[in-house]
Motif scaffolding. Structure first.
Motif, PDB file in Angstrom:
ATOM      1  N   MET B  51       0.823  -1.203   0.000  1.00 57.10           N
ATOM      2  CA  MET B  51       0.000   0.000   0.000  1.00 57.10           C
ATOM      3  C   MET B  51       0.854   1.249   0.000  1.00 57.10           C
ATOM      4  SD  MET B  51      -3.082  -0.935   0.054  1.00 57.10           S
ATOM      5  CE  MET B  51      -3.940   0.453   0.668  1.00 57.10           C
ATOM      6  N   ALA B  52       1.958   1.239   0.770  1.00 52.49           N
ATOM      7  CA  ALA B  52       2.814   2.424   0.814  1.00 52.49           C
ATOM      8  C   ALA B  52       3.414   2.695  -0.556  1.00 52.49           C
ATOM      9  CB  ALA B  52       3.922   2.216   1.850  1.00 52.49           C
ATOM     10  N   PHE B  53       3.906   1.635  -1.218  1.00 53.10           N
ATOM     11  CA  PHE B  53       4.493   1.845  -2.549  1.00 53.10           C
ATOM     12  C   PHE B  53       3.434   2.284  -3.549  1.00 53.10           C
ATOM     13  CE2 PHE B  53       8.215  -0.757  -1.262  1.00 53.10           C
ATOM     14  CZ  PHE B  53       9.143   0.211  -1.538  1.00 53.10           C
ATOM     15  N   SER B  54       2.240   1.709  -3.457  1.00 50.71           N
ATOM     16  CA  SER B  54       1.224   2.089  -4.439  1.00 50.71           C
ATOM     17  C   SER B  54       0.824   3.542  -4.246  1.00 50.71           C
ATOM     18  CB  SER B  54       0.031   1.162  -4.331  1.00 50.71           C
ATOM     19  OG  SER B  54      -1.035   1.789  -3.714  1.00 50.71           O
ATOM     20  N   SER B  55       0.900   4.025  -3.030  1.00 49.65           N
ATOM     21  CA  SER B  55       0.467   5.382  -2.784  1.00 49.65           C
ATOM     22  C   SER B  55       1.549   6.408  -3.097  1.00 49.65           C
ATOM     23  CB  SER B  55       0.061   5.441  -1.333  1.00 49.65           C
ATOM     24  OG  SER B  55      -0.552   6.488  -1.003  1.00 49.65           O
ATOM     25  N   TYR B  56       2.813   6.030  -2.955  1.00 56.08           N
ATOM     26  CA  TYR B  56       3.884   7.006  -3.162  1.00 56.08           C
ATOM     27  C   TYR B  56       4.511   6.911  -4.555  1.00 56.08           C
ATOM     28  CZ  TYR B  56       4.105   8.476   1.679  1.00 56.08           C
ATOM     29  OH  TYR B  56       3.814   9.007   2.888  1.00 56.08           O
ATOM     30  N   VAL B  57       4.677   5.692  -5.070  1.00 56.38           N
ATOM     31  CA  VAL B  57       5.421   5.522  -6.321  1.00 56.38           C
ATOM     32  C   VAL B  57       4.469   5.408  -7.500  1.00 56.38           C
ATOM     33  CG1 VAL B  57       7.126   4.074  -7.473  1.00 56.38           C
ATOM     34  CG2 VAL B  57       7.286   4.451  -5.051  1.00 56.38           C
ATOM     35  N   ASP B  58       3.295   4.803  -7.275  1.00 53.13           N
ATOM     36  CA  ASP B  58       2.368   4.512  -8.374  1.00 53.13           C
ATOM     37  C   ASP B  58       1.008   5.099  -8.013  1.00 53.13           C
ATOM     38  OD1 ASP B  58       1.228   3.351 -10.596  1.00 53.13           O
ATOM     39  OD2 ASP B  58       0.803   1.491  -9.570  1.00 53.13           O
ATOM     40  N   ASN B  59       0.981   6.418  -7.793  1.00 47.67           N
ATOM     41  CA  ASN B  59      -0.220   6.964  -7.171  1.00 47.67           C
ATOM     42  C   ASN B  59      -1.355   7.233  -8.137  1.00 47.67           C
ATOM     43  OD1 ASN B  59       0.768   9.155  -8.473  1.00 47.67           O
ATOM     44  ND2 ASN B  59       1.198  10.341  -6.646  1.00 47.67           N
ATOM     45  N   ASN B  60      -1.143   6.959  -9.415  1.00 43.02           N
ATOM     46  CA  ASN B  60      -2.255   7.145 -10.345  1.00 43.02           C
ATOM     47  C   ASN B  60      -2.902   5.827 -10.718  1.00 43.02           C
ATOM     48  OD1 ASN B  60      -3.957   8.669 -11.891  1.00 43.02           O
ATOM     49  ND2 ASN B  60      -2.744   8.359 -13.728  1.00 43.02           N
ATOM     50  N   LEU B  61      -2.053   4.806 -10.967  1.00 42.98           N
ATOM     51  CA  LEU B  61      -2.566   3.495 -11.369  1.00 42.98           C
ATOM     52  C   LEU B  61      -2.547   2.521 -10.216  1.00 42.98           C
ATOM     53  CD1 LEU B  61      -0.749   2.556 -14.659  1.00 42.98           C
ATOM     54  CD2 LEU B  61      -3.163   2.808 -14.376  1.00 42.98           C
ATOM     55  N   ILE B  62      -2.760   2.929  -9.015  1.00 43.10           N
ATOM     56  CA  ILE B  62      -2.724   2.145  -7.785  1.00 43.10           C
ATOM     57  C   ILE B  62      -2.850   0.623  -7.908  1.00 43.10           C
ATOM     58  CG2 ILE B  62      -3.403   3.967  -6.287  1.00 43.10           C
ATOM     59  CD1 ILE B  62      -6.267   3.081  -6.693  1.00 43.10           C
ATOM     60  N   GLN B  63      -1.869  -0.019  -8.581  1.00 47.93           N
ATOM     61  CA  GLN B  63      -1.958  -1.478  -8.720  1.00 47.93           C
ATOM     62  C   GLN B  63      -1.661  -2.183  -7.415  1.00 47.93           C
ATOM     63  OE1 GLN B  63      -0.843  -3.219 -12.239  1.00 47.93           O
ATOM     64  NE2 GLN B  63      -0.302  -1.343 -13.290  1.00 47.93           N
ATOM     65  N   GLY B  64      -0.878  -1.531  -6.537  1.00 47.46           N
ATOM     66  CA  GLY B  64      -0.562  -2.149  -5.248  1.00 47.46           C
ATOM     67  C   GLY B  64      -1.798  -2.374  -4.412  1.00 47.46           C
ATOM     68  N   GLN B  65      -2.779  -1.474  -4.536  1.00 52.59           N
ATOM     69  CA  GLN B  65      -4.002  -1.665  -3.752  1.00 52.59           C
ATOM     70  C   GLN B  65      -4.764  -2.898  -4.226  1.00 52.59           C
ATOM     71  OE1 GLN B  65      -6.405   1.705  -3.065  1.00 52.59           O
ATOM     72  NE2 GLN B  65      -4.684   3.069  -2.756  1.00 52.59           N
ATOM     73  N   VAL B  66      -4.779  -3.118  -5.555  1.00 54.71           N
ATOM     74  CA  VAL B  66      -5.444  -4.316  -6.066  1.00 54.71           C
ATOM     75  C   VAL B  66      -4.733  -5.562  -5.559  1.00 54.71           C
ATOM     76  CG1 VAL B  66      -6.248  -5.445  -8.142  1.00 54.71           C
ATOM     77  CG2 VAL B  66      -6.035  -2.994  -8.097  1.00 54.71           C
ATOM     78  N   PHE B  67      -3.376  -5.499  -5.573  1.00 53.90           N
ATOM     79  CA  PHE B  67      -2.603  -6.634  -5.067  1.00 53.90           C
ATOM     80  C   PHE B  67      -2.932  -6.890  -3.608  1.00 53.90           C
ATOM     81  CE2 PHE B  67       0.572  -8.698  -7.584  1.00 53.90           C
ATOM     82  CZ  PHE B  67       0.527  -7.996  -8.752  1.00 53.90           C
TER      83      PHE B  67
END
Lengths: 199, 106
Positions: B51-67
């Motif tokens: 979640m931290a990486f999805s919010s800071y590094v990939d904050n438009n295509l939030i794939q980490g949240q789906v993961f």
């Protein structure tokens, strides 16, 4: 989410403290019921960190699944297997503790070193999707992550059937030799555990 | 949200500490229920990282949240099957001590 920077820092510090102290309590406390309730607290605080990271949907899923399902399941398991027993003494307990603690501290220092030394490429905060994240998750789940989404439903079904098969007790409705219906309570009482050492 | 506020490293360090506490509990618990709880702690640490990486590094295509949603799903299935195995073990051994589950040990 638009809250002041100071508030964010205070929230982050309090939630992190609760997570770390709660996790230590989970692994260190003697009474396992306290551990289970502290685990619920840890899950709630992790959900709070998700809210700080602008992920309201995942925070809600965390509260529903972890606190509402997994924690309750663990509490039920504790109720079902809760027997006061004196653990048998183990050989080399202290050296085992020492070795595992050393390994954990080494791993922790390695991880923290990686965290602090690597420079991550932070994306532009202005492009942040912010509160629209729930919509974006829905788009992902029904386009490029459709196959894992469907496979997850099959996985949940398999886990449910597997749990039922593993946890249920075999009962016979008829006596094999006479064909008469049997008293289930008698079977429950006479059903001796199979793998206890008899000596 | 102003991302200069909390550094990404803060979240990463919290999740590292949580993961290591989970490993310590996994290695040192005698009670099988506590081992399952430690596994849940480790899964939460991994989720926090994603979640931290999805919010800071990939904050438009939030794939980490789906993961992390998939990780939560698998964790729920794992907890159900794990506790069922635990009940089955308890029925056969009448103990939850990890040291007594040594049927496959040479």
């Amino acid at each position: 989410m638009s809250i002041a920077v100071t508030t964010q820092f205070i929230c982050f510090a309090v939630l992190s403290l609760v997570i770390i102290v709660g996790a230590l309590g989970v692994v260190l406390l003697e009474n396992i019921v306290y551990s289970a309730f502290l685990l619920g607290g840890v899950f709630m605080s992790v959900a709070g960190l998700y809210l700080l990271l602008n992920a309201s949907f995942v925070a809600a899923a965390q509260v529903l699944v972890y606190v509402g399902a997994i924690n309750v399941l663990i509490l039920f398991a504790i109720m079902l297997v809760n027997k006061k027993e004196d653990l048998k003494p183990m050989k080399y307990l202290n050296s085992r503790r020492l070795i595992s603690t050393t390994i954990c501290i080494t791993l922790l220092s390695l991880l923290i070193r990686v965290d602090l030394s690597k420079v991550w490429k932070i994306a532009n905060p202005n492009l942040s999707i912010g509160e629209e994240s729930t919509v974006r998750i829905g788009e992902h789940l029904f386009s490029d992550y459709l196959l894992p989404f469907e496979v997850a439903s099959v996985l949940l079904l398999m886990a449910m059937i597997g749990a039922i098969v593993l946890a249920r007790r075999d009962v016979l409705t008829k006596d094999i030799s006479t064909g008469l219906p049997v008293d289930q309570e008698l079977i429950e009482k006479s059903d001796k555990p199979l793998l206890i050492k008899k000596n | 949200m102003n991302f200069e506020s909390i550094p990404l490293q803060g979240f990463l360090i919290v999740s590292s500490i949580l993961f290591c506490i989970g490993i310590w509990g996994l290695l040192n618990s005698r009670n099988a229920v506590r081992v399952l709880m430690s596994i849940e702690l480790m899964l939460n640490a991994v989720n926090l990282n994603l979640m931290a990486f999805s919010s800071y590094v990939d904050n438009n295509l939030i794939q980490g949240q789906v993961f992390s949603i998939f990780v939560i799903t698998v964790a729920a299935a794992e907890a159900a099957v794990g506790l069922a195995i635990l009940l089955s073990l308890y029925r056969n051994r009448v103990t939850v001590d990890m040291e007594s589950f040594n049927l496959l040990k040479w």
